[in-house]
Design an enzyme around this catalytic site. Structure first.
Site, PDB file in Angstrom:
ATOM      1  N   GLU A   1       0.830  -1.200   0.000  1.00  0.00           N
ATOM      2  CA  GLU A   1       0.000   0.000   0.000  1.00  0.00           C
ATOM      3  C   GLU A   1       0.865   1.251   0.000  1.00  0.00           C
ATOM      4  O   GLU A   1       1.778   1.384   0.822  1.00  0.00           O
ATOM      5  CB  GLU A   1      -0.900   0.024   1.243  1.00  0.00           C
ATOM      6  CG  GLU A   1      -1.778   1.272   1.325  1.00  0.00           C
ATOM      7  CD  GLU A   1      -2.470   1.402   2.675  1.00  0.00           C
ATOM      8  OE1 GLU A   1      -3.606   1.911   2.706  1.00  0.00           O
ATOM      9  OE2 GLU A   1      -1.874   1.006   3.696  1.00  0.00           O
TER      10      GLU A   1
ATOM     11  N   GLU B   1     -12.002   1.652   6.800  1.00  0.00           N
ATOM     12  CA  GLU B   1     -10.914   2.091   7.664  1.00  0.00           C
ATOM     13  C   GLU B   1     -11.065   3.601   7.910  1.00  0.00           C
ATOM     14  O   GLU B   1     -10.274   4.405   7.432  1.00  0.00           O
ATOM     15  CB  GLU B   1      -9.552   1.776   7.040  1.00  0.00           C
ATOM     16  CG  GLU B   1      -8.401   1.939   8.037  1.00  0.00           C
ATOM     17  CD  GLU B   1      -7.039   1.704   7.414  1.00  0.00           C
ATOM     18  OE1 GLU B   1      -6.348   0.766   7.843  1.00  0.00           O
ATOM     19  OE2 GLU B   1      -6.669   2.456   6.493  1.00  0.00           O
TER      20      GLU B   1
END
Length: 262
Positions: A146, A243
């Site tokens: 990521e 998230e």
């Protein structure tokens, strides 16, 4: 939009409750799956029991990171002098992911350490990911990479979604993929639909939060209804991790699912 699947991130959602009570809370709220960064404070089999009792699937965990405020707070993977700590963390993460039944282990890249060039840190990162890929093959666990935004994580080793995708392709997309978090993408790159479509082939997992407050979709500048339509139209069949920090309470804030995702 009936085909989108959302997973509750238990680090961020249901924080009104102790961590071990968040599994049942997520199930009561209608979630079928969860993710969270760090399971390592608990025995893996205890967490597996919580998952099973709540009828939940574990989607993702992260590799271990250093404590808040430390140089390794965003991971070890780009630190040339911490190869042993990095490898121990990957093996520990694979153990937990296997017990929990998690499909994904996010190998957190790290912030380029002080006194180390970006080029040297990136070379170490690529070598470390290649090593982790060899460990993951045959386990059934995929590794995710990521790129994080430079406002929240200045100096992060991956500069962009294209940078992450290039590493995936270099080390082997048979066991490594991309985690695309639209919150990070919006801050650093924007053009979310095009960016997602460009990197669709390497993207195995998505995460969401709105900008600038990192609250639930619909509280900021991202046109999530448009974005969700594009994700569904692409044929993406993975999970979307929630998230975000609820602006008020977790359950009250879940109205966005009906309003924006149908």
């Amino acid at each position: 939009m009936t085909n989108l699947r959302f997973a509750a991130n238990l680090k961020w959602l249901f924080t009104e409750l102790p961590f071990v009570e968040r599994f049942d809370a997520a199930a009561r709220a209608g979630f079928a799956a969860v993710e969270y960064a760090s399971p390592y404070e608990y025995e893996a089999r205890r967490l597996r029991a919580l998952l099973d009792d709540a009828g939940l699937e574990q989607i993702l965990i992260n590799t271990p990171m250093g404590p808040a405020g430390s140089p390794t707070r965003s991971g070890y993977a780009c630190f040339p002098d911490l190869a042993g700590e990095y490898r121990d963390g990957v093996l520990h993460g694979l153990e937990y992911a296997t017990v929990l039944g998690a499909r994904f282990l996010h190998v957190v890249g790290g912030i380029v350490p002080e006194g180390v060039s970006a080029e040297r840190a990136f070379a170490r990162y690529v070598a470390n990911i290649a090593w982790a890929a060899e460990q993951a093959r045959g386990t059934g666990v995929w590794l995710l990479l990521e790129a994080q935004n430079k406002r929240d994580a200045p100096g992060f080793v991956l500069r962009s979604q294209a940078h992450a995708a290039a590493v995936v392709e270099a080390v082997g997309d048979d066991v490594v993929g991309q985690l695309m978090d639209f919150y990070h993408v919006q801050i650093d790159e924007g053009d979310l639909v095009r960016t997602f479509e460009t990197h669709y082939d390497t993207t195995l997992h998505l995460q969401i939060a709105d900008v600038p407050g990192r609250h639930e979709p619909g509280t900021g500048e991202i046109a999530y209804a448009t974005l969700f339509r594009a994700v569904e139209a692409s044929g993406y069949d993975g999970w979307i991790g929630c998230e975000y920090q609820p602006a008020t309470g977790t359950t009250d804030g879940l109205t966005w699912m009906k309003e924006l995702a149908g």
